[in-house]
Design a protein around this motif. Structure first.
Motif, PDB file in Angstrom:
ATOM      1  N   UNK A  12       0.849  -1.192   0.000  1.00 52.17           N
ATOM      2  CA  UNK A  12       0.000   0.000   0.000  1.00 52.17           C
ATOM      3  C   UNK A  12       0.882   1.237   0.000  1.00 52.17           C
ATOM      4  N   UNK A  13       0.845   1.996  -1.075  1.00 52.09           N
ATOM      5  CA  UNK A  13       1.600   3.245  -1.194  1.00 52.09           C
ATOM      6  C   UNK A  13       0.568   4.371  -1.103  1.00 52.09           C
ATOM      7  N   UNK A  14       0.330   4.836   0.117  1.00 53.89           N
ATOM      8  CA  UNK A  14      -0.863   5.646   0.372  1.00 53.89           C
ATOM      9  C   UNK A  14      -0.721   7.128   0.073  1.00 53.89           C
ATOM     10  N   UNK A  15       0.480   7.617  -0.258  1.00 54.44           N
ATOM     11  CA  UNK A  15       0.581   9.039  -0.560  1.00 54.44           C
ATOM     12  C   UNK A  15       1.990   9.485  -0.886  1.00 54.44           C
ATOM     13  N   UNK A  16       2.100  10.657  -1.527  1.00 54.89           N
ATOM     14  CA  UNK A  16       3.406  11.200  -1.863  1.00 54.89           C
ATOM     15  C   UNK A  16       3.953  12.072  -0.731  1.00 54.89           C
ATOM     16  N   UNK A  17       5.251  12.351  -0.811  1.00 53.38           N
ATOM     17  CA  UNK A  17       5.910  13.103   0.251  1.00 53.38           C
ATOM     18  C   UNK A  17       6.361  14.491  -0.161  1.00 53.38           C
ATOM     19  N   UNK A  18       5.654  15.112  -1.094  1.00 50.40           N
ATOM     20  CA  UNK A  18       6.071  16.421  -1.601  1.00 50.40           C
ATOM     21  C   UNK A  18       6.026  17.514  -0.521  1.00 50.40           C
ATOM     22  N   UNK A  19       5.185  17.297   0.486  1.00 55.01           N
ATOM     23  CA  UNK A  19       5.094  18.281   1.571  1.00 55.01           C
ATOM     24  C   UNK A  19       5.893  17.846   2.797  1.00 55.01           C
ATOM     25  N   UNK A  20       6.697  16.811   2.622  1.00 54.24           N
ATOM     26  CA  UNK A  20       7.453  16.234   3.738  1.00 54.24           C
ATOM     27  C   UNK A  20       8.956  16.292   3.501  1.00 54.24           C
ATOM     28  N   UNK A  21       9.378  17.193   2.632  1.00 57.49           N
ATOM     29  CA  UNK A  21      10.785  17.218   2.250  1.00 57.49           C
ATOM     30  C   UNK A  21      11.703  17.675   3.380  1.00 57.49           C
ATOM     31  N   UNK A  22      11.161  18.389   4.373  1.00 61.53           N
ATOM     32  CA  UNK A  22      11.996  18.733   5.527  1.00 61.53           C
ATOM     33  C   UNK A  22      12.390  17.478   6.304  1.00 61.53           C
ATOM     34  N   UNK A  23      11.520  16.473   6.283  1.00 60.57           N
ATOM     35  CA  UNK A  23      11.859  15.197   6.923  1.00 60.57           C
ATOM     36  C   UNK A  23      12.990  14.512   6.166  1.00 60.57           C
ATOM     37  N   UNK A  24      12.910  14.547   4.844  1.00 60.31           N
ATOM     38  CA  UNK A  24      13.987  13.965   4.041  1.00 60.31           C
ATOM     39  C   UNK A  24      15.287  14.739   4.235  1.00 60.31           C
ATOM     40  N   UNK A  25      15.174  16.051   4.381  1.00 55.64           N
ATOM     41  CA  UNK A  25      16.358  16.863   4.620  1.00 55.64           C
ATOM     42  C   UNK A  25      17.065  16.430   5.902  1.00 55.64           C
ATOM     43  N   UNK A  26      16.282  16.199   6.948  1.00 55.11           N
ATOM     44  CA  UNK A  26      16.887  15.761   8.214  1.00 55.11           C
ATOM     45  C   UNK A  26      17.579  14.416   8.055  1.00 55.11           C
ATOM     46  N   UNK A  27      16.937  13.512   7.327  1.00 57.90           N
ATOM     47  CA  UNK A  27      17.548  12.196   7.129  1.00 57.90           C
ATOM     48  C   UNK A  27      18.829  12.315   6.310  1.00 57.90           C
ATOM     49  N   UNK A  28      18.767  13.050   5.203  1.00 56.66           N
ATOM     50  CA  UNK A  28      19.918  13.156   4.308  1.00 56.66           C
ATOM     51  C   UNK A  28      21.089  13.873   4.958  1.00 56.66           C
ATOM     52  N   UNK A  29      20.799  14.780   5.893  1.00 58.98           N
ATOM     53  CA  UNK A  29      21.866  15.494   6.596  1.00 58.98           C
ATOM     54  C   UNK A  29      22.370  14.741   7.822  1.00 58.98           C
ATOM     55  N   UNK A  30      21.797  13.573   8.078  1.00 58.06           N
ATOM     56  CA  UNK A  30      22.227  12.767   9.209  1.00 58.06           C
ATOM     57  C   UNK A  30      21.701  13.229  10.553  1.00 58.06           C
ATOM     58  N   UNK A  31      20.630  14.034  10.524  1.00 60.90           N
ATOM     59  CA  UNK A  31      20.094  14.582  11.776  1.00 60.90           C
ATOM     60  C   UNK A  31      18.855  13.848  12.296  1.00 60.90           C
ATOM     61  N   UNK A  32      18.414  12.816  11.578  1.00 59.97           N
ATOM     62  CA  UNK A  32      17.252  12.075  12.042  1.00 59.97           C
ATOM     63  C   UNK A  32      17.674  10.998  13.030  1.00 59.97           C
ATOM     64  N   UNK A  33      16.931  10.876  14.111  1.00 60.87           N
ATOM     65  CA  UNK A  33      17.215   9.851  15.117  1.00 60.87           C
ATOM     66  C   UNK A  33      15.969   8.997  15.318  1.00 60.87           C
ATOM     67  N   UNK A  34      16.189   7.790  15.800  1.00 62.61           N
ATOM     68  CA  UNK A  34      15.056   6.915  16.101  1.00 62.61           C
ATOM     69  C   UNK A  34      14.490   7.266  17.461  1.00 62.61           C
ATOM     70  N   UNK A  35      13.180   7.464  17.483  1.00 61.93           N
ATOM     71  CA  UNK A  35      12.487   7.782  18.724  1.00 61.93           C
ATOM     72  C   UNK A  35      11.710   6.551  19.157  1.00 61.93           C
TER      73      UNK A  35
END
Length: 435
Positions: A393-416
């Motif tokens: 199930x691919x329920x939606x696009x992430x065009x409004x979620x690019x700040x989340x991708x930015x955090x991941x790509x910059x290595x700033x995302x952590x597992x909560x």
């Protein structure tokens, strides 16, 4: 050649890899799973109003796509398909239920509707539907997502909705939460409390919910009904069906029609729900009666829950930050018709990057959970040599979620991860019912 499904529909078989709108028609009925799970005489199929179908035609049927490039990247013998709901005006599956809910409210002469939203996919879908049927729309968006995803707010406002961060100072429920914790990230449970409070104190206003409830899951079965015909049309049968779960509407929408076929003995796929490790209601919650909101304004529902005042950490998949699971999915899980796993968000975004760089589509944070689980299974197939058919199930696009991708790509995302003590405290506050 034609093939017939258990719902009586016929589809023309064809060899195309991707089944788009030219291959099938929009289903004319929603499927009611309850009719196949209980002894009560419930209608198995509910006719979709013509006015709703007319709006559905703006984007439905949605495509079923084979992820050949992802298969090649993973070097797997598995055949991976995804049902893509990101082609709707709001960019997700949520309009499938927003449109009929607003239509029925308009038929009853209701002037305004209110709701909650996490990532904003539901709020924007309801705003879109209200703009078509001429209703006022007011949305309480979970604070964490309100700050993370400003363009979702603008999308809702473009369609005419009023949008408030939740918790807010507008409602008693919101003020109470803010007094206890002024820096709270909010939760879907809190936002529901605020919206319900407004609906309960205004005669011309009704509350609409974007997930969890039976009628919402019913509306979403248009996804699975289409997908059944699309899979039949290309001569494929899924061995494994995977979807992310928060409240459960996207997962139910795809899986319930396949569960019907499974119950009839025609197919036997494994059906797997995937939830965030920071909010694992199915894998870590308890199955009991609990409120659907934080303030305890909703009726009690029997569901898998982490406790109605549990506030998950602010993961980027805002649509999955809900303390409970849909009662109907919880029931199906208890019956053993499906299974559930949880995956941390960094692994999910790693899978999302692989998917985006091979398939071209940037997924919303929510379905990255399904993508990560699909990749796990595909790699397992590489080891075993099994040519499984995996439906995702691919329920939606992430065009409004690019700040989340930015955090991941910059290595700033952590597992909560969830706090065991916090969950114990929350579970202790679940209402105790007398036998």
């Amino acid at each position: 050649m034609h093939v017939r499904l258990s719902n009586g529909h016929r589809v023309r078989a064809r060899s195309a890899t991707n089944v788009h709108s030219t291959a099938i028609e929009i289903p004319r009925q929603w499927y009611n799973l309850i009719a196949d799970l209980s002894e009560a005489t419930n209608e198995r199929f509910i006719d979709i109003p013509e006015e709703v179908i007319d709006v559905y035609k703006l984007w439905r049927p949605t495509p079923l796509i084979r992820a050949k490039r992802l298969e090649k990247l993973l070097d797997t013998p598995a055949r991976i398909y995804y049902k893509y709901e990101g082609v709707s005006p709001a960019g997700s599956h949520k309009p499938n239920t927003a449109v009929p809910q607003v239509y029925y409210n308009a038929q009853q002469g209701i002037k305004n509707v209110v709701t909650e939203t996490g990532a904003g996919q539901w709020g924007s879908s309801l705003a879109f539907a209200c703009s078509l049927f001429g209703l006022g729309c007011e949305v309480w968006q979970v604070r964490a997502s309100y700050d993370q995803k400003p363009y979702r707010k603008l999308m809702m406002q473009t369609w005419g909705a009023k949008v408030h961060p939740s918790p807010s100072n507008i409602t008693n429920a919101g003020r109470k939460i803010l007094q206890m914790d002024p820096s709270t990230p909010g939760s879907l449970g809190i936002a529901i409390s605020e919206a319900v409070e407004v609906a309960a104190t205004n005669d011309d206003t009704k509350y609409c919910l974007g997930s969890v409830l039976n009628h919402v899951l019913l509306h979403q079965t248009v996804i699975g009904e289409e997908c059944l015909r699309q899979m039949e049309a290309i001569g494929e049968t899924p061995d494994l069906i995977i979807g992310c779960t928060g409240g459960g509407s996207n997962f139910a929408g795809l899986s319930f029609p396949f569960i019907r076929e499974k119950l009839s003995g025609k197919i036997n796929p494994v059906i797997r729900a995937v939830e965030p490790t920071a909010c694992p209601s199915l894998t870590k919650g308890v199955y009991t009666y609990d409120f659907g909101d934080t303030a305890g304004m909703t009726p009690l529902m029997k569901m898998h829950t982490l406790g109605h005042d549990f506030i998950p950490d602010p993961i980027h998949a805002g649509g999955l930050r809900y303390h409970g699971m849909a009662p109907l999915i919880s029931h199906v899980y208890e019956l053993g018709f499906m299974e559930a796993i949880s995956i941390p968000q960094t692994e999910c975004f790693q899978g999302a990057i692989q998917f985006a760089r091979s398939e071209g589509l940037i997924p919303a944070p929510e379905p990255t959970h399904a993508i990560a689980a699909t990749i796990k299974e595909a790699l397992r197939c590489r080891e075993t040599g099994e040519p499984k058919v995996i439906l995702m199930a691919m329920c939606g696009h992430g065009h409004f979620d690019l700040t989340s991708y930015e955090k991941y790509l910059q290595g700033n995302m952590v597992d909560l991860s969830f706090d065991e003590e916090k969950i114990k405290e929350s579970l202790a506050k679940i209402p105790q019912l007398l036998a």
